[in-house]
Structure formats: C-alpha cells, structure tokens
Design an enzyme around this catalytic site. Structure first.
Site, mmCIF file in Angstrom:
data_model
loop_
_atom_site.group_PDB
_atom_site.id
_atom_site.type_symbol
_atom_site.label_atom_id
_atom_site.label_comp_id
_atom_site.label_asym_id
_atom_site.label_seq_id
_atom_site.Cartn_x
_atom_site.Cartn_y
_atom_site.Cartn_z
ATOM 1 N NE ARG A 37 -7.672 -1.087 5.565
ATOM 2 C CZ ARG A 37 -8.384 0.010 5.773
ATOM 3 N NH1 ARG A 37 -8.460 0.564 6.957
ATOM 4 N NH2 ARG A 37 -9.009 0.581 4.763
ATOM 5 C CE1 TYR A 63 -16.709 8.247 0.025
ATOM 6 C CE2 TYR A 63 -15.001 6.555 0.054
ATOM 7 C CZ TYR A 63 -15.814 7.419 -0.647
ATOM 8 O OH TYR A 63 -15.748 7.463 -2.019
ATOM 9 C CG ASP A 111 -9.371 -2.778 -3.535
ATOM 10 O OD1 ASP A 111 -8.618 -1.793 -3.567
ATOM 11 O OD2 ASP A 111 -10.428 -2.838 -4.206
ATOM 12 C CG HIS A 137 -4.399 7.802 6.707
ATOM 13 N ND1 HIS A 137 -4.461 8.676 7.765
ATOM 14 C CD2 HIS A 137 -4.278 8.563 5.606
ATOM 15 C CE1 HIS A 137 -4.401 9.912 7.320
ATOM 16 N NE2 HIS A 137 -4.281 9.878 6.008
ATOM 17 C CE LYS A 138 -6.408 0.977 2.193
ATOM 18 N NZ LYS A 138 -6.328 0.269 0.908
ATOM 19 C CG PHE A 175 -7.998 6.812 5.826
ATOM 20 C CD1 PHE A 175 -7.840 5.901 6.854
ATOM 21 C CD2 PHE A 175 -8.219 6.331 4.545
ATOM 22 C CE1 PHE A 175 -7.907 4.536 6.617
ATOM 23 C CE2 PHE A 175 -8.288 4.966 4.290
ATOM 24 C CZ PHE A 175 -8.132 4.070 5.330
ATOM 25 C CB THR A 234 -0.935 0.042 1.233
ATOM 26 O OG1 THR A 234 -1.815 1.163 1.103
ATOM 27 C CG2 THR A 234 -0.182 0.182 2.547
ATOM 28 C CG ASN A 235 2.195 3.648 -2.745
ATOM 29 O OD1 ASN A 235 3.313 3.459 -2.265
ATOM 30 N ND2 ASN A 235 1.886 3.289 -3.990
#
Ligand code: IMP
Length: 193
Positions: free
Chosen positions: A178, A151, A69, A12-13, A149, A8-9
C-alpha cells in the site's frame, strides 16, 4: 491542498494512508462524508474492485476520491487467497480466522513465498486512473507481533527479520504494497501542481 475521499471502512487503512498523505492531500473518510453501508467489491480482480469502490463514492458525492484493493498472493497456493483475501475463511470471518486457514493450508510446505499487491483507483472528474504497489516476502509458521492488521502477524517482507506486525507503522508504510502504491499516487498528485 487537494481533498480526496478515501473509499474505505477499514480504520487501519484510513490511519495508514492518512499518515502517508499528510501534508500532500487532505483525506476525508466515508464517515466524514456521511456515507454509510458496505461498499460492494464483487469484481474478480484487484483493479476491478478498486474501481468499483471508487465509483461507489463518486456516484454518491461527485467528489474526487480513491479506493484501494489488496490481495495476499501465496505461491504454494497458486496465488490464493488473492482477490478473496478478506473472506478467505468465509463471509464475515475475522483476521484470525483467515490466518488460521492460511497456516493450515501451508502446513508442511517448504515454499512459503508470498506477496501483497495493492491497486489504487483514483477517480478524478469520474475518470479512473490506477496505481500499483507490491511487496515480496514469506508466510511465517506462527504469528509474531501485535501491530497492523489482517495477515500482518504472519507476513515477513524480504530483507527483514520481523513480521509486518512487529514493525512500527512508519517502517511498514515505507516498504509495504500500500505504501508503494500510495507513493505513486503522491508522485502523480505532486506533478499536477
Ligand atoms: P481489501 O479488500 O483491500 O480490504 O483487503 C483484503 C484483505 O487483505 C483484508 O481484509 C486484509 O485481511 C488483507 N490486507 C489488506 N491489506 C493488508 C495489510 O497491509 N496487511 C495485512 N493484511 C492486509
């Protein structure tokens, strides 16, 4: 401890998932692996995109890795924005642009039910394995909170009276799409030992 590259870029994730996997798996970011550039996500399903992102890293590193995703699925919009959640308001749009478009699309609608769904693709020795998590809730009529972050300011999970953006990260991680998908990944990895 097993090491996995997280494809991931999204900072936050990366932060969320590192918190969740602390003590279980060592997470390497793309930057730490010297990988740069946009990872393609052109599939039309969450599973397809998760696999595409994980394969992108596998092909470049031959290291075990995973990608996630996520889609926001809104009942009154027939499941939109779904797999297109990141670019709902157009290519290169901001989180705020997406929220503005969502609130406008739901204006005057009484059914505000929605869910977040995450699919994780774990790539081990080049073979994909999938894990899924989901949280149900509703879309608020305005933004609340500054955490998180995407929504988060307009999504209120069922059984709570606050948005995701009003919750401390530990609380969001326990109940989120997640968080639930990562919990399954953790179970799987723990049983490998
Ligand atoms: P991605 O394709 O998995 O990066 O996620 C697609 C989009 O869904 C992101 O750009 C965010 O707008 C949104 N999203 C993903 N995860 C979350 C979350 O935990 N909270 C709020 N929005 C999220």
């Amino acid at each position: 401890m097993k090491t996995l590259v997280f494809a991931t870029n999204n900072k936050h994730k990366l932060h969320e998932v590192r918190e969740m996997l602390a003590g279980v798996v060592e997470i390497k970011s793309l930057a730490e692996m010297g990988l740069e550039g946009d990872i393609p996500e052109t599939a039309d399903t969450l599973q397809g995109n998760a696999q595409q992102k994980a394969e992108w890293v596998w092909q470049r590193t031959q290291l075990d890795c995973f990608a996630d995703d996520t889609g926001l699925e809104v009942d009154a919009l027939d499941g939109a924005p779904g797999v297109y959640s990141a670019r709902y308001a157009g290519e290169h749009c901001s989180f705020d642009d997406n929220i503005d478009k969502l609130l406008a699309a739901l204006e005057g609608k009484t059914n505000r039910k929605a869910d977040f769904r995450t699919v994780i693709c774990l790539m081990e020795d080049g073979k994909p394995r999938f894990f899924e998590g989901r949280v149900d809730g509703c879309i608020l009529t305005e933004r609340y909170g500054k955490e998180g972050f995407g929504y988060d300011p307009v999504f209120m999970p069922d059984h709570f009276a606050v948005s995701f953006a009003e919750m401390p990260l530990e609380v969001k991680n326990k109940i989120s799409h997640r968080g639930r998908a990562v919990a399954q990944l953790v179970d799987y990895l723990a049983n490998l030992k």
